[in-house]
Design a protein around this motif. Structure first.
Motif, PDB file in Angstrom:
ATOM      1  N   VAL A  91      21.004 130.615  95.878  1.00 45.18           N
ATOM      2  CA  VAL A  91      21.352 132.016  96.139  1.00 45.18           C
ATOM      3  C   VAL A  91      21.768 132.173  97.603  1.00 45.18           C
ATOM      4  O   VAL A  91      22.803 132.774  97.914  1.00 45.18           O
ATOM      5  N   ARG A  92      20.995 131.583  98.506  1.00 46.53           N
ATOM      6  CA  ARG A  92      21.332 131.675  99.931  1.00 46.53           C
ATOM      7  C   ARG A  92      22.623 130.911 100.231  1.00 46.53           C
ATOM      8  O   ARG A  92      23.439 131.334 101.054  1.00 46.53           O
ATOM      9  N   ALA A  93      22.811 129.767  99.569  1.00 44.34           N
ATOM     10  CA  ALA A  93      24.019 128.953  99.814  1.00 44.34           C
ATOM     11  C   ALA A  93      25.278 129.688  99.354  1.00 44.34           C
ATOM     12  O   ALA A  93      26.322 129.610 100.018  1.00 44.34           O
ATOM     13  N   VAL A  94      25.195 130.424  98.246  1.00 42.71           N
ATOM     14  CA  VAL A  94      26.364 131.192  97.784  1.00 42.71           C
ATOM     15  C   VAL A  94      26.582 132.395  98.707  1.00 42.71           C
ATOM     16  O   VAL A  94      27.713 132.716  99.074  1.00 42.71           O
ATOM     17  N   GLN A  95      25.475 133.012  99.110  1.00 46.67           N
ATOM     18  CA  GLN A  95      25.570 134.161 100.025  1.00 46.67           C
ATOM     19  C   GLN A  95      26.276 133.760 101.331  1.00 46.67           C
ATOM     20  O   GLN A  95      27.021 134.536 101.905  1.00 46.67           O
ATOM     21  N   HIS A  96      26.062 132.519 101.766  1.00 49.73           N
ATOM     22  CA  HIS A  96      26.642 132.020 103.017  1.00 49.73           C
ATOM     23  C   HIS A  96      27.920 131.203 102.786  1.00 49.73           C
ATOM     24  O   HIS A  96      28.422 130.563 103.716  1.00 49.73           O
ATOM     25  N   SER A  97      28.461 131.215 101.561  1.00 42.62           N
ATOM     26  CA  SER A  97      29.686 130.442 101.284  1.00 42.62           C
ATOM     27  C   SER A  97      30.819 130.963 102.175  1.00 42.62           C
ATOM     28  O   SER A  97      30.792 132.110 102.609  1.00 42.62           O
ATOM     29  N   TYR A  98      31.800 130.098 102.427  1.00 41.59           N
ATOM     30  CA  TYR A  98      32.841 130.509 103.382  1.00 41.59           C
ATOM     31  C   TYR A  98      34.230 130.112 102.892  1.00 41.59           C
ATOM     32  O   TYR A  98      34.386 129.133 102.150  1.00 41.59           O
ATOM     33  N   PRO A  99      35.251 130.883 103.312  1.00 44.54           N
ATOM     34  CA  PRO A  99      36.622 130.526 102.939  1.00 44.54           C
ATOM     35  C   PRO A  99      37.082 129.280 103.691  1.00 44.54           C
ATOM     36  O   PRO A  99      36.670 129.050 104.837  1.00 44.54           O
ATOM     37  N   LEU A 100      37.888 128.485 103.026  1.00 40.89           N
ATOM     38  CA  LEU A 100      38.394 127.237 103.617  1.00 40.89           C
ATOM     39  C   LEU A 100      39.700 126.909 102.902  1.00 40.89           C
ATOM     40  O   LEU A 100      39.760 127.004 101.672  1.00 40.89           O
ATOM     41  N   GLY A 101      40.731 126.530 103.635  1.00 36.55           N
ATOM     42  CA  GLY A 101      41.997 126.144 103.020  1.00 36.55           C
ATOM     43  C   GLY A 101      42.589 127.293 102.207  1.00 36.55           C
ATOM     44  O   GLY A 101      42.222 128.458 102.369  1.00 36.55           O
ATOM     45  N   ALA A 102      43.496 126.927 101.289  1.00 34.63           N
ATOM     46  CA  ALA A 102      44.208 127.949 100.516  1.00 34.63           C
ATOM     47  C   ALA A 102      43.539 128.225  99.173  1.00 34.63           C
ATOM     48  O   ALA A 102      43.945 129.140  98.453  1.00 34.63           O
ATOM     49  N   GLY A 103      42.504 127.433  98.834  1.00 35.55           N
ATOM     50  CA  GLY A 103      41.890 127.567  97.511  1.00 35.55           C
ATOM     51  C   GLY A 103      40.459 128.071  97.574  1.00 35.55           C
ATOM     52  O   GLY A 103      40.160 129.033  98.285  1.00 35.55           O
ATOM     53  N   HIS A 104      39.584 127.378  96.839  1.00 37.15           N
ATOM     54  CA  HIS A 104      38.181 127.792  96.764  1.00 37.15           C
ATOM     55  C   HIS A 104      37.364 127.126  97.871  1.00 37.15           C
ATOM     56  O   HIS A 104      37.332 125.902  97.983  1.00 37.15           O
ATOM     57  N   GLY A 105      36.678 127.926  98.674  1.00 36.89           N
ATOM     58  CA  GLY A 105      35.793 127.395  99.705  1.00 36.89           C
ATOM     59  C   GLY A 105      34.455 126.968  99.109  1.00 36.89           C
ATOM     60  O   GLY A 105      34.160 127.260  97.947  1.00 36.89           O
ATOM     61  N   PRO A 106      33.635 126.285  99.917  1.00 35.67           N
ATOM     62  CA  PRO A 106      32.361 125.755  99.416  1.00 35.67           C
ATOM     63  C   PRO A 106      31.184 126.702  99.631  1.00 35.67           C
ATOM     64  O   PRO A 106      31.205 127.546 100.539  1.00 35.67           O
ATOM     65  N   VAL A 107      30.145 126.503  98.831  1.00 39.11           N
ATOM     66  CA  VAL A 107      28.856 127.113  99.165  1.00 39.11           C
ATOM     67  C   VAL A 107      28.359 126.412 100.434  1.00 39.11           C
ATOM     68  O   VAL A 107      28.766 125.287 100.736  1.00 39.11           O
ATOM     69  N   SER A 108      27.473 127.080 101.157  1.00 34.62           N
ATOM     70  CA  SER A 108      27.018 126.499 102.428  1.00 34.62           C
ATOM     71  C   SER A 108      25.536 126.154 102.406  1.00 34.62           C
ATOM     72  O   SER A 108      24.689 127.032 102.209  1.00 34.62           O
ATOM     73  N   GLN A 109      25.272 124.880 102.626  1.00 30.49           N
ATOM     74  CA  GLN A 109      23.879 124.436 102.778  1.00 30.49           C
ATOM     75  C   GLN A 109      23.369 124.755 104.180  1.00 30.49           C
ATOM     76  O   GLN A 109      22.174 124.695 104.438  1.00 30.49           O
ATOM     77  N   LEU A 110      24.300 125.120 105.068  1.00 32.96           N
ATOM     78  CA  LEU A 110      23.930 125.256 106.482  1.00 32.96           C
ATOM     79  C   LEU A 110      23.127 126.517 106.756  1.00 32.96           C
ATOM     80  O   LEU A 110      22.656 126.725 107.877  1.00 32.96           O
ATOM     81  N   TRP A 111      22.948 127.360 105.710  1.00 34.13           N
ATOM     82  CA  TRP A 111      22.087 128.538 105.915  1.00 34.13           C
ATOM     83  C   TRP A 111      20.689 128.100 106.334  1.00 34.13           C
ATOM     84  O   TRP A 111      19.963 128.839 106.986  1.00 34.13           O
ATOM     85  N   ARG A 112      20.334 126.862 105.994  1.00 28.60           N
ATOM     86  CA  ARG A 112      18.974 126.420 106.271  1.00 28.60           C
ATOM     87  C   ARG A 112      18.839 125.786 107.663  1.00 28.60           C
ATOM     88  O   ARG A 112      17.759 125.337 108.048  1.00 28.60           O
TER      89      ARG A 112
END
Ligand code: PXL
Length: 279
Positions: A252-273
């Protein structure tokens, strides 16, 4: 000379593919392990050529090289928990099943094994040969501590088209009959549901894990991250229900912190931790 102060952390092994865009697969798994305080190890099964727009090519690693990577780390370092991701081919699945048996990973041994039955990318690019689906059912599911399919993978594996909660329960029963100890049917792809409700089933008890749904296309690597968070918690000695509840909070936190990248779909972020201290 100063002494070092490192204590050996728990260890986890990902058996999966690479993503040149750095969002999914082994990159996501290792970031998840690291942010959970777990030493990550890897057995590479395939190298994909991709960016945020899609996968244009992939090259499977020879099955004996996959098996040798598993044996090398199991025999020396030891594996606290393992997870699988993109396995690419039937031959690799066979090699993984036998290497896990020899390393006492999965049902035959003491080490928990999370099977994420990756079949396609979120763009719909195929990551698994058609002929390999049956190997998932017959070789890996019976060895699994927990399997973590999304609803597209559920349709491929047990031909249940989940569009409501009742069908999610039916799918969990059908998947459990294939032999894993626990099934986690992830509800994220059920767009009619206001929440994302994942369903955990051990053959007798169902547990619903609700979580918020976020309005984002940046969910690349989400399934990998959830399975890696489960493996991390198992490596730390948690029970499966505790590990899955931890992983739900993590994703849930990783999706909340997901970020845009490139022209397509960006990743969820593990870096919230990770703390937000600048370099
Ligand atoms: O998220 C599933 C996945 C797993 N592993 C690799 C991938 C993807 C999705 O694109 O590329 C290597």
């Amino acid at each position: 000379m100063d002494k070092t102060i490192g204590l050996t952390p728990p260890t986890a092994l990902t058996i999966a593919g690479t993503d040149s865009g750095g969002g999914a697969g082994i990159a996501a798994d290792l970031r998840t392990f690291a942010t959970c305080g777990v030493h990550g190890m890897l057995a590479v099964c395939a190298v994909t050529v991709q960016n945020t727009v899609g996968v244009t090519d992939f090259h499977p690693i020879p099955p004996e090289t996959v098996a040798a990577q598993i044996a090398a780390v199991a025999g020396d370092i030891g594996v606290g928990a393992a997870k699988t991701g993109m396995l690419a081919s039937r031959e690799i699945i066979e090699a993984v099943a036998h290497a896990c048996d020899r390393a006492e990973i999965g049902a035959a041994g003491k080490t928990p094994l999370v099977i994420d039955p990756v079949a396609a990318s979120m763009h719909g690019d195929q990551l698994l040969a058609d002929a390999a689906l049956d190997a998932f059912r017959t070789l890996l599911f019976p060895r699994a501590t927990v399997v973590t399919p999304n609803l597209d993978e559920v349709r491929l594996l047990v031909q249940v088209n989940v569009q409501d909660r009742a069908a999610q329960y039916e799918a969990a029963r059908a998947l459990h009959a294939l032999g894993p100890k626990y099934v986690l049917v992830k509800g994220g792809h059920m767009k009619t549901d206001e929440d994302c409700v994942d369903l955990l089933y051990d053959g007798s008890t169902f547990v619903e894990l609700p979580g918020p749904r976020f309005d984002t296309g940046n969910t690349h690597g989400g399934g990998d991250t959830m399975a890696a968070a489960i493996a991390s918690a198992l490596a730390c000695g948690r029970s499966v229900p505790d590990a899955v509840a931890f992983a739900k909070r993590y994703i849930v936190r990783a999706v909340q912190h997901s970020y845009p990248l490139g022209a397509g779909h960006g990743p969820v972020s593990q870096l919230w931790r990770v703390s937000d201290q600048p370099v």
